[in-house]
Scaffold this motif. Structure first.
Motif, PDB file in Angstrom:
ATOM      1  N   ASP A 221     -16.354  21.263 -15.032  1.00 24.96           N
ATOM      2  CA  ASP A 221     -15.880  22.632 -14.888  1.00 24.96           C
ATOM      3  C   ASP A 221     -16.739  23.245 -13.698  1.00 24.96           C
ATOM      4  N   ALA A 222     -18.024  23.212 -13.539  1.00 19.61           N
ATOM      5  CA  ALA A 222     -18.737  23.660 -12.530  1.00 19.61           C
ATOM      6  C   ALA A 222     -18.038  23.075 -11.187  1.00 19.61           C
ATOM      7  N   LEU A 223     -18.092  21.624 -10.965  1.00 21.52           N
ATOM      8  CA  LEU A 223     -17.351  21.259  -9.787  1.00 21.52           C
ATOM      9  C   LEU A 223     -16.151  21.765  -9.284  1.00 21.52           C
ATOM     10  N   LYS A 224     -14.947  21.866 -10.427  1.00 21.66           N
ATOM     11  CA  LYS A 224     -13.687  22.238 -10.222  1.00 21.66           C
ATOM     12  C   LYS A 224     -14.004  23.452  -9.672  1.00 21.66           C
ATOM     13  N   MET A 225     -14.741  24.534 -10.069  1.00 22.80           N
ATOM     14  CA  MET A 225     -14.880  25.952  -9.886  1.00 22.80           C
ATOM     15  C   MET A 225     -15.202  26.098  -8.395  1.00 22.80           C
ATOM     16  N   ALA A 226     -16.093  25.133  -7.962  1.00 22.92           N
ATOM     17  CA  ALA A 226     -16.620  25.051  -6.822  1.00 22.92           C
ATOM     18  C   ALA A 226     -15.692  24.426  -5.513  1.00 22.92           C
ATOM     19  N   GLY A 227     -14.607  24.077  -6.219  1.00 21.21           N
ATOM     20  CA  GLY A 227     -13.310  23.376  -5.594  1.00 21.21           C
ATOM     21  C   GLY A 227     -13.806  21.849  -5.141  1.00 21.21           C
ATOM     22  N   MET A 228     -14.399  21.336  -6.143  1.00 18.26           N
ATOM     23  CA  MET A 228     -14.842  19.927  -5.820  1.00 18.26           C
ATOM     24  C   MET A 228     -14.353  19.059  -6.907  1.00 18.26           C
ATOM     25  N   GLU A 229     -13.742  17.870  -6.505  1.00 15.75           N
ATOM     26  CA  GLU A 229     -12.979  17.032  -7.331  1.00 15.75           C
ATOM     27  C   GLU A 229     -14.052  15.869  -8.060  1.00 15.75           C
ATOM     28  N   PRO A 230     -14.076  15.913  -9.386  1.00 14.39           N
ATOM     29  CA  PRO A 230     -14.815  14.978 -10.134  1.00 14.39           C
ATOM     30  C   PRO A 230     -14.582  13.673  -9.745  1.00 14.39           C
ATOM     31  N   GLU A 231     -15.671  12.957  -9.242  1.00 14.72           N
ATOM     32  CA  GLU A 231     -15.224  11.252  -8.871  1.00 14.72           C
ATOM     33  C   GLU A 231     -15.437  10.362 -10.313  1.00 14.72           C
ATOM     34  N   PRO A 232     -14.798   9.687 -10.917  1.00  8.45           N
ATOM     35  CA  PRO A 232     -14.890   8.882 -12.200  1.00  8.45           C
ATOM     36  C   PRO A 232     -16.143   8.015 -11.932  1.00  8.45           C
ATOM     37  N   ALA A 233     -16.427   7.361 -10.846  1.00  3.60           N
ATOM     38  CA  ALA A 233     -17.527   6.511 -10.577  1.00  3.60           C
ATOM     39  C   ALA A 233     -18.969   7.413 -10.746  1.00  3.60           C
ATOM     40  N   PHE A 234     -19.011   8.753 -10.529  1.00  2.00           N
ATOM     41  CA  PHE A 234     -20.059   9.568 -10.780  1.00  2.00           C
ATOM     42  C   PHE A 234     -20.315   9.955 -11.974  1.00  2.00           C
ATOM     43  N   SER A 235     -19.593   9.580 -12.927  1.00  2.00           N
ATOM     44  CA  SER A 235     -19.966   9.813 -14.257  1.00  2.00           C
ATOM     45  C   SER A 235     -20.439   8.607 -14.849  1.00  2.00           C
ATOM     46  N   LEU A 236     -21.657   8.386 -14.758  1.00  2.00           N
ATOM     47  CA  LEU A 236     -22.256   7.161 -15.048  1.00  2.00           C
ATOM     48  C   LEU A 236     -22.729   6.966 -16.392  1.00  2.00           C
ATOM     49  N   HIS A 237     -22.335   5.862 -17.213  1.00  2.00           N
ATOM     50  CA  HIS A 237     -22.603   5.637 -18.533  1.00  2.00           C
ATOM     51  C   HIS A 237     -23.589   4.447 -18.565  1.00  2.00           C
ATOM     52  N   CYS A 238     -24.794   4.938 -18.999  1.00  2.00           N
ATOM     53  CA  CYS A 238     -25.901   4.001 -18.984  1.00  2.00           C
ATOM     54  C   CYS A 238     -26.257   3.503 -20.401  1.00  2.00           C
ATOM     55  N   CYS A 239     -27.488   2.745 -20.540  1.00  2.00           N
ATOM     56  CA  CYS A 239     -27.816   2.055 -22.062  1.00  2.00           C
ATOM     57  C   CYS A 239     -29.008   2.481 -22.214  1.00  2.00           C
ATOM     58  N   HIS A 240     -29.849   1.794 -23.215  1.00  2.00           N
ATOM     59  CA  HIS A 240     -31.206   2.240 -23.648  1.00  2.00           C
ATOM     60  C   HIS A 240     -32.131   1.387 -23.113  1.00  2.00           C
ATOM     61  N   SER A 241     -31.749   0.360 -22.283  1.00  2.00           N
ATOM     62  CA  SER A 241     -32.860  -0.100 -21.544  1.00  2.00           C
ATOM     63  C   SER A 241     -33.141   0.304 -20.385  1.00  2.00           C
ATOM     64  N   ASP A 242     -34.600   0.722 -20.220  1.00  2.00           N
ATOM     65  CA  ASP A 242     -35.056   1.540 -18.967  1.00  2.00           C
ATOM     66  C   ASP A 242     -34.928   0.714 -17.822  1.00  2.00           C
TER      67      ASP A 242
END
Length: 356
Positions: A221-242
């Motif tokens: 919502d903060a991105l959209k309010m600033a007129g920036m389109e969220p990129e799917p590749a930037f929502s990074l799903h990580c794991c439990h291995s450092d």
């Protein structure tokens, strides 16, 4: 220390060492029934304040120490509260435990702390153990793998008081303590935008967690309010291995479409980002600015110091404990209310997001 008082049975002087006296002996000294003394020591509404003060004063004078084991058997209570957390190394959870213990210890309750290590099967086994009366109540933050909550529903249906904090289970009708995850993520993302970031990534461990959903929603919502389109590749799903997380983040930073800002939903991913940056030619904050949800005390000692969204961990722990102690010690208490209580977080701006 040695004390002398009249023996309950012989009415002759008796020497009492510093290990104290029995409830019957205390009652005899006060010329009261043992049941009256017991209720007075337990702050019963049936006993007058004057009697309570008299009993407590004599108990302190004669060093009376209740037998917790006999009392537990008599009352069918363990005087124990179980605390179930996803991991021990997270500063947030250790601070919550400190807050809980601060309150429970004052009322003679002890804590049993269990870690699920983010494993839902371990979570199920722990809850199964607690069904046998080992604990009088449960304070819990669910694992990142918890999606099917049938094991939580079964426990709640058995009548054992349970409340949730941070990672909550909305399907269970009880009290949940959270922080303002949506607003904090929104403000954190907004801060990165104000610092000139054009491509902001969001790092997360689990898409299933209630806190992750709220933090991601605030970020989007903060991105959209600033007129920036969220990129799917930037929502990074990580794991439990450092090690795996460091490599995953490094690959993102070396990509042709790399982010210039990161909002980390947990502190371990912020630390993995610092490690990943060391393996590139990038620098924080010149090439990459980072803000993270984190309660770690060393955030200000990192190089550069880390901008954090700090949750009120000890306060959350204290409020959880106060609610349970009231439920467990006061007569005729109703079931825990089905409500969500929000305690706000605090953003602390440091070098990792500042323009140099």
């Amino acid at each position: 220390m040695i004390r002398i008082f009249n023996d309950f049975y012989t009415n002759k002087p008796k020497i009492v060492m510093n290990n104290g006296i029995s409830l019957k002996e205390l009652a005899a000294e006060l010329n009261l029934a043992p049941s009256t003394v017991s209720r007075a020591l337990n702050d019963s509404y049936e006993i007058s304040e004057a009697t309570k003060k008299k009993v407590i004063s004599m108990a302190e004078k004669l060093n009376y120490q209740p037998n917790p084991f006999a009392r537990s058997l008599r009352e069918n209570k363990s005087k124990t509260i179980a605390v179930i957390i996803p991991e021990r190394i997270n500063y947030f959870f250790s601070q919550v435990i400190d807050g809980i213990e601060e309150i429970t210890s004052e009322h003679g309750y002890h804590l049993l702390v269990y870690s699920t290590h983010e494993d839902v099967e371990k979570e199920k086994k722990i809850l199964s153990l607690l069904q046998n009366g080992r604990a009088d109540a449960i304070v819990m933050s669910v694992s990142s793998q918890t999606s099917d909550v049938s094991h939580l529903k079964r426990l709640h249906d058995r009548g054992l008081p349970i409340l949730f904090f941070d990672r909550i289970c909305s399907e269970i009708p009880t009290t949940k303590f959270i922080t303002n995850d949506y607003e904090s993520a929104f403000e954190g993302t907004k801060h990165l935008i104000q610092q000139g970031c054009k491509k902001i990534a969001f790092l997360m461990l689990s898409k299933e967690l209630s806190i992750t959903k709220e933090r991601h929603r605030g970020y989007v919502d903060a991105l959209k309010m600033a007129g920036m389109e969220p990129e799917p590749a930037f929502s990074l799903h990580c794991c439990h291995s450092d090690e795996d997380n460091t490599q995953l983040i490094r690959e993102l930073l070396l990509s042709s479409n790399r982010p210039d800002g990161i909002l980390s939903s947990v502190e371990k991913l912020a630390l993995a980002t610092y490690q990943a940056v060391k393996k590139t030619n990038l620098s924080i904050p010149d090439d990459l600015k980072i803000i993270s949800f984190s309660n770690m005390s060393i955030a200000g000692l990192l190089n550069p110091s880390l901008t954090t969204i700090t949750q009120p961990a000890e306060t959350i722990g204290e409020e959880c404990a106060k609610l349970l102690i009231k439920k467990l010690t006061k007569p005729r208490q109703p079931d825990l209310l089905n409500q969500v209580i929000t305690i706000p977080s605090k953003i602390t701006i440091r070098e990792s997001t500042l323009v140099r």
